[in-house]
Design a protein around this motif. Structure first.
Motif, PDB file in Angstrom:
ATOM      1  N   ASN A  92       0.831  -1.213   0.000  1.00  0.00           N
ATOM      2  CA  ASN A  92       0.000   0.000   0.000  1.00  0.00           C
ATOM      3  C   ASN A  92       0.861   1.258   0.000  1.00  0.00           C
ATOM      4  OD1 ASN A  92      -2.391  -1.441  -0.026  1.00  0.00           O
ATOM      5  ND2 ASN A  92      -2.564  -1.478   2.202  1.00  0.00           N
ATOM      6  N   MET A  93       1.935   1.267   0.783  1.00  0.00           N
ATOM      7  CA  MET A  93       2.836   2.424   0.810  1.00  0.00           C
ATOM      8  C   MET A  93       3.459   2.640  -0.569  1.00  0.00           C
ATOM      9  SD  MET A  93       4.668   1.936   4.562  1.00  0.00           S
ATOM     10  CE  MET A  93       6.237   2.299   3.872  1.00  0.00           C
ATOM     11  N   GLU A  94       3.895   1.546  -1.191  1.00  0.00           N
ATOM     12  CA  GLU A  94       4.518   1.610  -2.515  1.00  0.00           C
ATOM     13  C   GLU A  94       3.540   2.165  -3.550  1.00  0.00           C
ATOM     14  OE1 GLU A  94       5.538  -2.135  -4.797  1.00  0.00           O
ATOM     15  OE2 GLU A  94       7.470  -1.715  -3.861  1.00  0.00           O
ATOM     16  N   GLU A  95       2.306   1.682  -3.524  1.00  0.00           N
ATOM     17  CA  GLU A  95       1.311   2.131  -4.492  1.00  0.00           C
ATOM     18  C   GLU A  95       0.899   3.576  -4.243  1.00  0.00           C
ATOM     19  OE1 GLU A  95      -1.676  -0.924  -4.219  1.00  0.00           O
ATOM     20  OE2 GLU A  95      -0.571  -2.227  -5.591  1.00  0.00           O
ATOM     21  N   ASN A  96       0.799   3.980  -2.980  1.00  0.00           N
ATOM     22  CA  ASN A  96       0.467   5.374  -2.662  1.00  0.00           C
ATOM     23  C   ASN A  96       1.561   6.313  -3.113  1.00  0.00           C
ATOM     24  OD1 ASN A  96      -2.015   4.771  -1.575  1.00  0.00           O
ATOM     25  ND2 ASN A  96      -1.255   4.624   0.516  1.00  0.00           N
ATOM     26  N   SER A  97       2.815   5.920  -2.941  1.00  0.00           N
ATOM     27  CA  SER A  97       3.912   6.790  -3.373  1.00  0.00           C
ATOM     28  C   SER A  97       3.939   6.895  -4.896  1.00  0.00           C
ATOM     29  CB  SER A  97       5.256   6.295  -2.848  1.00  0.00           C
ATOM     30  OG  SER A  97       5.649   5.109  -3.495  1.00  0.00           O
ATOM     31  N   ARG A  98       3.601   5.808  -5.585  1.00  0.00           N
ATOM     32  CA  ARG A  98       3.556   5.839  -7.038  1.00  0.00           C
ATOM     33  C   ARG A  98       2.421   6.737  -7.519  1.00  0.00           C
ATOM     34  NH1 ARG A  98       2.384   0.787  -8.723  1.00  0.00           N
ATOM     35  NH2 ARG A  98       3.893  -0.038  -7.283  1.00  0.00           N
ATOM     36  N   LEU A  99       1.291   6.720  -6.823  1.00  0.00           N
ATOM     37  CA  LEU A  99       0.182   7.614  -7.176  1.00  0.00           C
ATOM     38  C   LEU A  99       0.576   9.071  -6.975  1.00  0.00           C
ATOM     39  CD1 LEU A  99      -2.943   5.774  -5.733  1.00  0.00           C
ATOM     40  CD2 LEU A  99      -2.413   6.183  -8.131  1.00  0.00           C
ATOM     41  N   GLY A 100       1.321   9.342  -5.915  1.00  0.00           N
ATOM     42  CA  GLY A 100       1.790  10.700  -5.655  1.00  0.00           C
ATOM     43  C   GLY A 100       2.718  11.189  -6.737  1.00  0.00           C
ATOM     44  N   GLU A 101       3.593  10.313  -7.213  1.00  0.00           N
ATOM     45  CA  GLU A 101       4.516  10.685  -8.290  1.00  0.00           C
ATOM     46  C   GLU A 101       3.757  10.954  -9.578  1.00  0.00           C
ATOM     47  OE1 GLU A 101       7.320   7.516  -8.596  1.00  0.00           O
ATOM     48  OE2 GLU A 101       8.163   7.904  -6.616  1.00  0.00           O
ATOM     49  N   THR A 102       2.722  10.167  -9.829  1.00  0.00           N
ATOM     50  CA  THR A 102       1.929  10.343 -11.045  1.00  0.00           C
ATOM     51  C   THR A 102       1.203  11.669 -11.025  1.00  0.00           C
ATOM     52  OG1 THR A 102       1.597   7.962 -11.152  1.00  0.00           O
ATOM     53  CG2 THR A 102       0.128   9.305 -12.468  1.00  0.00           C
ATOM     54  N   SER A 103       0.644  12.036  -9.870  1.00  0.00           N
ATOM     55  CA  SER A 103      -0.082  13.304  -9.821  1.00  0.00           C
ATOM     56  C   SER A 103       0.870  14.490  -9.948  1.00  0.00           C
ATOM     57  CB  SER A 103      -0.900  13.404  -8.534  1.00  0.00           C
ATOM     58  OG  SER A 103      -0.061  13.457  -7.408  1.00  0.00           O
ATOM     59  N   LYS A 104       2.078  14.366  -9.409  1.00  0.00           N
ATOM     60  CA  LYS A 104       3.062  15.436  -9.569  1.00  0.00           C
ATOM     61  C   LYS A 104       3.508  15.541 -11.024  1.00  0.00           C
ATOM     62  CE  LYS A 104       4.974  15.237  -4.929  1.00  0.00           C
ATOM     63  NZ  LYS A 104       6.132  14.843  -4.132  1.00  0.00           N
ATOM     64  N   ALA A 105       3.680  14.385 -11.664  1.00  0.00           N
ATOM     65  CA  ALA A 105       4.115  14.373 -13.056  1.00  0.00           C
ATOM     66  C   ALA A 105       3.046  14.968 -13.965  1.00  0.00           C
ATOM     67  CB  ALA A 105       4.436  12.950 -13.490  1.00  0.00           C
ATOM     68  N   GLY A 106       1.790  14.867 -13.568  1.00  0.00           N
ATOM     69  CA  GLY A 106       0.699  15.392 -14.373  1.00  0.00           C
ATOM     70  C   GLY A 106       0.494  16.878 -14.212  1.00  0.00           C
ATOM     71  N   PHE A 107       1.270  17.559 -13.396  1.00  0.00           N
ATOM     72  CA  PHE A 107       1.168  18.989 -13.130  1.00  0.00           C
ATOM     73  C   PHE A 107       1.851  19.733 -14.263  1.00  0.00           C
ATOM     74  CE2 PHE A 107       2.052  22.873 -10.634  1.00  0.00           C
ATOM     75  CZ  PHE A 107       0.774  23.098 -10.166  1.00  0.00           C
ATOM     76  N   THR A 108       1.086  20.339 -15.137  1.00  0.00           N
ATOM     77  CA  THR A 108       1.633  20.971 -16.342  1.00  0.00           C
ATOM     78  C   THR A 108       1.902  22.462 -16.112  1.00  0.00           C
ATOM     79  OG1 THR A 108      -0.564  21.506 -17.151  1.00  0.00           O
ATOM     80  CG2 THR A 108       0.344  19.380 -17.819  1.00  0.00           C
ATOM     81  N   PRO A 109       2.684  23.089 -16.983  1.00  0.00           N
ATOM     82  CA  PRO A 109       2.928  24.530 -16.869  1.00  0.00           C
ATOM     83  C   PRO A 109       1.631  25.333 -16.903  1.00  0.00           C
ATOM     84  CG  PRO A 109       4.455  23.571 -18.438  1.00  0.00           C
ATOM     85  CD  PRO A 109       3.487  22.485 -18.041  1.00  0.00           C
TER      86      PRO A 109
END
Length: 121
Positions: A92-109
């Motif tokens: 669960n920790m691993e999947e939550n951290s991956r979701l966090g990275e995905t949402s940060k990566a989706g932050f566009t200019p």
């Protein structure tokens, strides 16, 4: 003809698995803990009369270095159920951290422009 048939197809029959076959299962560098646990459990199901201690040792042996392997080395599990429960927390920790990275990566200019406009208003 019957002997030839049996000789040909008995070779393709699945061989019985034994506890040492668990040593070949490793968590790849880019593989998730969930993926590793699923493969490991699937292999365990194919081994008859698998001693709990052998299963735990095989699982620990195949883990790559990380938070879960460090946790296991600090407090050795006594049952497969305990291993599964502890693994679930780290999955669960691993999947939550991956979701966090995905949402940060989706932050566009464009999103940054909207944020700055909101601050100015």
């Amino acid at each position: 003809m019957a002997k030839k048939f049996l000789a040909r197809f008995s070779i393709q029959k699945d061989k019985a698995k034994h506890a040492p076959s668990l040593l070949g299962i490793r968590q790849g560098e880019r593989k998730t803990l969930r993926n590793y646990m699923e493969r490991f459990n699937k292999t365990c199901m194919n081994i008859q009369n698998l001693p709990t201690e052998a299963a735990i040792m095989g699982l620990i042996n195949g883990l790559r270095e990380g938070p879960f392997s460090q946790s296991i080395s600090k407090k050795y599990p006594t049952s497969l159920n305990e291993v599964q429960q502890r693994a679930e927390k780290y999955i669960n920790m691993e999947e939550n951290s991956r979701l966090g990275e995905t949402s940060k990566a989706g932050f566009t200019p464009r999103d940054k422009d909207k944020e700055s406009r909101k601050k100015e208003d």
